[in-house]
Design an enzyme around this catalytic site. Structure first.
Site, PDB file in Angstrom:
ATOM      1  N   ILE A 163      17.534   6.551 -29.873  1.00 18.79           N
ATOM      2  CA  ILE A 163      17.124   6.187 -28.512  1.00 18.79           C
ATOM      3  C   ILE A 163      16.302   4.904 -28.454  1.00 18.79           C
ATOM      4  O   ILE A 163      16.030   4.399 -27.370  1.00 18.79           O
ATOM      5  CB  ILE A 163      16.369   7.351 -27.833  1.00 18.79           C
ATOM      6  CG1 ILE A 163      15.096   7.713 -28.604  1.00 18.79           C
ATOM      7  CG2 ILE A 163      17.286   8.562 -27.660  1.00 18.79           C
ATOM      8  CD1 ILE A 163      14.200   8.742 -27.902  1.00 18.79           C
ATOM      9  N   GLN A 190      15.255   4.091 -40.373  1.00 17.94           N
ATOM     10  CA  GLN A 190      14.637   5.191 -39.636  1.00 17.94           C
ATOM     11  C   GLN A 190      14.944   5.048 -38.160  1.00 17.94           C
ATOM     12  O   GLN A 190      14.865   3.950 -37.605  1.00 17.94           O
ATOM     13  CB  GLN A 190      13.125   5.134 -39.870  1.00 17.94           C
ATOM     14  CG  GLN A 190      12.328   6.218 -39.222  1.00 17.94           C
ATOM     15  CD  GLN A 190      10.908   6.224 -39.768  1.00 17.94           C
ATOM     16  OE1 GLN A 190      10.697   6.339 -40.958  1.00 17.94           O
ATOM     17  NE2 GLN A 190       9.936   6.116 -38.881  1.00 17.94           N
ATOM     18  N   GLY A 191      15.306   6.156 -37.517  1.00 17.76           N
ATOM     19  CA  GLY A 191      15.592   6.156 -36.091  1.00 17.76           C
ATOM     20  C   GLY A 191      15.051   7.408 -35.432  1.00 17.76           C
ATOM     21  O   GLY A 191      14.641   8.364 -36.104  1.00 17.76           O
ATOM     22  N   TYR A 192      15.072   7.407 -34.122  1.00 12.37           N
ATOM     23  CA  TYR A 192      14.510   8.513 -33.348  1.00 12.37           C
ATOM     24  C   TYR A 192      15.550   9.048 -32.379  1.00 12.37           C
ATOM     25  O   TYR A 192      16.247   8.281 -31.706  1.00 12.37           O
ATOM     26  CB  TYR A 192      13.259   8.040 -32.593  1.00 12.37           C
ATOM     27  CG  TYR A 192      12.162   7.674 -33.553  1.00 12.37           C
ATOM     28  CD1 TYR A 192      11.247   8.616 -33.960  1.00 12.37           C
ATOM     29  CD2 TYR A 192      12.098   6.399 -34.117  1.00 12.37           C
ATOM     30  CE1 TYR A 192      10.264   8.308 -34.888  1.00 12.37           C
ATOM     31  CE2 TYR A 192      11.130   6.079 -35.041  1.00 12.37           C
ATOM     32  CZ  TYR A 192      10.214   7.039 -35.426  1.00 12.37           C
ATOM     33  OH  TYR A 192       9.262   6.728 -36.351  1.00 12.37           O
ATOM     34  N   LEU A 193      15.617  10.386 -32.302  1.00 16.57           N
ATOM     35  CA  LEU A 193      16.554  11.050 -31.413  1.00 16.57           C
ATOM     36  C   LEU A 193      15.864  11.605 -30.174  1.00 16.57           C
ATOM     37  O   LEU A 193      16.505  11.862 -29.160  1.00 16.57           O
ATOM     38  CB  LEU A 193      17.272  12.185 -32.153  1.00 16.57           C
ATOM     39  CG  LEU A 193      18.021  11.753 -33.420  1.00 16.57           C
ATOM     40  CD1 LEU A 193      18.578  12.963 -34.145  1.00 16.57           C
ATOM     41  CD2 LEU A 193      19.128  10.766 -33.077  1.00 16.57           C
TER      42      LEU A 193
END
Length: 173
Positions: free
Chosen positions: A95, A41-44
């Site tokens: 980010i 899981q990642g965040y933009l």
């Protein structure tokens, strides 16, 4: 709780209101966890939050923002086959560092309790989320949920924050 904007299918999207609570668990009381789904899981973007989840070849983008009543607006778009290049690019665009976890769905009563077992720098952390049909829905807790340890509003446990300050780095656990 879904509303009239739902569309599901390959490349489909889902818009909904999410009413969710999050708790710590009694690890020693958890039933055997089987059939989990591993996520990266990642965040933009932080606000509104734009998150991606990768599981195998599948990619899901979600936009989430908090509503005044404590629920969250959520819009999801799914691609059932994202190429290796697409998955790699999403990871590069993140980010904050990526989070890894395995999610297990455990039914109890009329609800599904989702147990997240974190990996990487968040190893040792196990949480459970339950999505409710309404804000005032009465919860019946499984014996393995620590009802006294609700972390829904504790920012340390927000996945975005766990990416920046992982569980293994906490002084007090």
């Amino acid at each position: 709780m879904q509303d009239e904007y739902d569309y599901e299918g390959d490349g489909g999207w889902v818009m909904s209101t999410e009413i969710e609570r999050k708790f710590l668990v009694f690890k020693e009381k958890l039933p055997e966890l089987k059939g989990g789904q591993h996520f990266v899981q990642g965040y933009l973007q932080r606000e509104p939050q734009i998150r991606f989840r990768l599981s195998g070849d599948r990619a899901v983008l979600a936009i989430k923002t908090l509503k005044p009543d404590g629920s969250r607006f959520e819009f999801e778009a799914e691609k059932s086959f994202a190429s290796a290049e697409e998955r790699r690019t999403l990871c590069e665009l993140a980010i904050v560092p990526l989070i890894e976890k395995t999610r297990y769905s455990l039914p109890h009563g009329s609800l599904i309790w989702e147990v997240d077992v974190y990996a990487g720098e968040n190893t040792g952390l196990v949480t459970v989320d339950v999505e409710m049909p309404s804000l005032d829905y009465p919860l019946r807790f499984p014996e393995w949920v620590n009802a006294e340890a609700e972390i829904t509003q504790d920012p340390r446990y927000f996945n975005y924050n766990l990416a920046q300050r992982p569980f293994e780095r906490w002084q007090e656990k």
